[in-house]
Design a protein around this motif. Structure first.
Motif, PDB file in Angstrom:
ATOM      1  N   TRP A 178     -53.412 -23.413   4.235  1.00 44.99           N
ATOM      2  CA  TRP A 178     -52.021 -23.843   4.323  1.00 44.99           C
ATOM      3  C   TRP A 178     -51.247 -23.011   3.314  1.00 44.99           C
ATOM      4  CZ3 TRP A 178     -48.956 -25.790   0.426  1.00 44.99           C
ATOM      5  CH2 TRP A 178     -47.711 -26.288   0.820  1.00 44.99           C
ATOM      6  N   ARG A 180     -62.654 -28.298   4.997  1.00 46.03           N
ATOM      7  CA  ARG A 180     -62.403 -29.587   5.652  1.00 46.03           C
ATOM      8  C   ARG A 180     -63.724 -30.313   5.869  1.00 46.03           C
ATOM      9  NH1 ARG A 180     -62.633 -33.800   7.447  1.00 46.03           N
ATOM     10  NH2 ARG A 180     -61.203 -34.906   8.817  1.00 46.03           N
ATOM     11  N   MET A 188     -59.825 -24.495   5.859  1.00 45.86           N
ATOM     12  CA  MET A 188     -58.414 -24.649   6.199  1.00 45.86           C
ATOM     13  C   MET A 188     -57.562 -23.819   5.244  1.00 45.86           C
ATOM     14  SD  MET A 188     -57.673 -28.106   7.975  1.00 45.86           S
ATOM     15  CE  MET A 188     -56.020 -27.785   7.620  1.00 45.86           C
ATOM     16  N   GLU A 199     -54.501 -21.414  14.896  1.00 38.41           N
ATOM     17  CA  GLU A 199     -53.347 -20.956  14.118  1.00 38.41           C
ATOM     18  C   GLU A 199     -52.136 -21.771  14.530  1.00 38.41           C
ATOM     19  OE1 GLU A 199     -52.691 -18.445  11.879  1.00 38.41           O
ATOM     20  OE2 GLU A 199     -54.592 -17.375  11.853  1.00 38.41           O
ATOM     21  N   THR A 204     -43.424 -24.614   4.935  1.00 40.01           N
ATOM     22  CA  THR A 204     -44.713 -24.113   5.404  1.00 40.01           C
ATOM     23  C   THR A 204     -44.519 -22.852   6.236  1.00 40.01           C
ATOM     24  OG1 THR A 204     -45.642 -26.334   5.422  1.00 40.01           O
ATOM     25  CG2 THR A 204     -46.759 -24.691   6.760  1.00 40.01           C
ATOM     26  N   ARG A 246     -47.625 -20.995   7.157  1.00 37.85           N
ATOM     27  CA  ARG A 246     -48.875 -20.716   7.867  1.00 37.85           C
ATOM     28  C   ARG A 246     -49.828 -21.893   7.812  1.00 37.85           C
ATOM     29  NH1 ARG A 246     -53.042 -15.787   6.712  1.00 37.85           N
ATOM     30  NH2 ARG A 246     -54.172 -15.951   8.652  1.00 37.85           N
ATOM     31  N   TRP A 247     -50.378 -22.223   8.989  1.00 42.89           N
ATOM     32  CA  TRP A 247     -51.461 -23.192   9.116  1.00 42.89           C
ATOM     33  C   TRP A 247     -52.597 -22.454   9.810  1.00 42.89           C
ATOM     34  CZ3 TRP A 247     -51.211 -28.769   8.714  1.00 42.89           C
ATOM     35  CH2 TRP A 247     -49.974 -29.275   8.329  1.00 42.89           C
ATOM     36  N   GLN A 248     -53.798 -22.569   9.274  1.00 39.37           N
ATOM     37  CA  GLN A 248     -54.954 -21.941   9.916  1.00 39.37           C
ATOM     38  C   GLN A 248     -56.184 -22.798   9.666  1.00 39.37           C
ATOM     39  OE1 GLN A 248     -57.112 -18.524   8.190  1.00 39.37           O
ATOM     40  NE2 GLN A 248     -56.390 -17.395   9.993  1.00 39.37           N
ATOM     41  N   LEU A 249     -57.025 -22.927  10.698  1.00 35.02           N
ATOM     42  CA  LEU A 249     -58.281 -23.664  10.595  1.00 35.02           C
ATOM     43  C   LEU A 249     -59.343 -22.819  11.272  1.00 35.02           C
ATOM     44  CD1 LEU A 249     -58.898 -27.379  11.227  1.00 35.02           C
ATOM     45  CD2 LEU A 249     -60.221 -25.731  12.500  1.00 35.02           C
ATOM     46  N   GLU A 297     -49.254 -25.110  13.359  1.00 33.23           N
ATOM     47  CA  GLU A 297     -49.352 -26.539  13.051  1.00 33.23           C
ATOM     48  C   GLU A 297     -49.889 -27.364  14.212  1.00 33.23           C
ATOM     49  OE1 GLU A 297     -46.712 -30.266  11.321  1.00 33.23           O
ATOM     50  OE2 GLU A 297     -45.717 -28.367  11.762  1.00 33.23           O
ATOM     51  N   VAL A 336     -53.702 -26.663  14.826  1.00 31.00           N
ATOM     52  CA  VAL A 336     -54.502 -27.190  13.714  1.00 31.00           C
ATOM     53  C   VAL A 336     -54.541 -28.717  13.767  1.00 31.00           C
ATOM     54  CG1 VAL A 336     -54.594 -27.427  11.200  1.00 31.00           C
ATOM     55  CG2 VAL A 336     -54.206 -25.183  12.223  1.00 31.00           C
ATOM     56  N   GLN A 337     -53.394 -29.356  14.033  1.00 31.93           N
ATOM     57  CA  GLN A 337     -53.368 -30.819  14.118  1.00 31.93           C
ATOM     58  C   GLN A 337     -54.251 -31.322  15.260  1.00 31.93           C
ATOM     59  OE1 GLN A 337     -52.231 -32.909  11.969  1.00 31.93           O
ATOM     60  NE2 GLN A 337     -51.078 -31.513  10.689  1.00 31.93           N
TER      61      GLN A 337
END
Length: 167
Positions: free
Chosen positions: A65, A35, A63, A106, A72, A74-77, A108, A111-112
């Protein structure tokens, strides 16, 4: 891999280990990308995989996804800092030999929320990789405690830059 230190990094050994970060893209299934952060080099391994190489001290955000047939999953940053040979580092999947983990989000919503803070930093005309590592640690702790997330301000950035000069 090793690289000779730059003249702006006195006190480093004659060769410095680099941090290698795995990146990947599989359409509709997986996106593992940066990112922010300025890699010293990017190596393309094949059509789907790349490797970003960072010098010690560099800050970056990776990031992840993932999706399956149903959407979806998994979301991870993660915001990390590449380490010098004298730093304690954490072993992280896809990061060799490891890095200092400043923030991990971890899900959505988390992360958002972090992406909004990154966008706000960029709106101040500050590169997120040039911001204070303490800010990312604070943000990560606030996320974990489910407390309101602090904003990054020009005053905080000026204090960070002044503190670096005094070191």
């Amino acid at each position: 891999m090793t690289v000779s230190p730059s003249p702006t990094a006195p006190g480093l050994a004659a060769s410095v280990p680099l941090t290698r970060v795995s990146l990947a893209y599989i359409e509709t299934r997986l996106k593992l990308y940066l990112r922010f952060g300025e890699p010293a080099r990017i190596v393309t391994l094949d059509h789907w995989r790349r490797c970003a190489i960072f010098l010690p001290g560099a800050m970056f955000c990776r990031m992840l996804w993932e999706a399956n047939d149903y959407g979806t999953i998994r979301w991870q940053l993660m915001v990390m800092q590449a380490c010098t040979p004298f730093d304690a580092l954490q072993r992280l999947p896809g990061v060799q030999p490891g890095a200092r983990l400043l923030l991990k989000a971890e899900g959505e919503q988390a992360v958002q929320a972090v992406l909004q803070r990154i966008d706000a930093i960029e709106a101040l005309s500050i590169a997120p990789a040039a911001s204070s590592p303490a800010y990312w640690r604070t943000l990560g702790n606030r996320l974990a405690a489910r407390l309101p997330l602090p904003e990054y301000s020009m005053e905080r950035h000026a204090a960070w830059l002044a503190g670096r000069v005094l070191r």
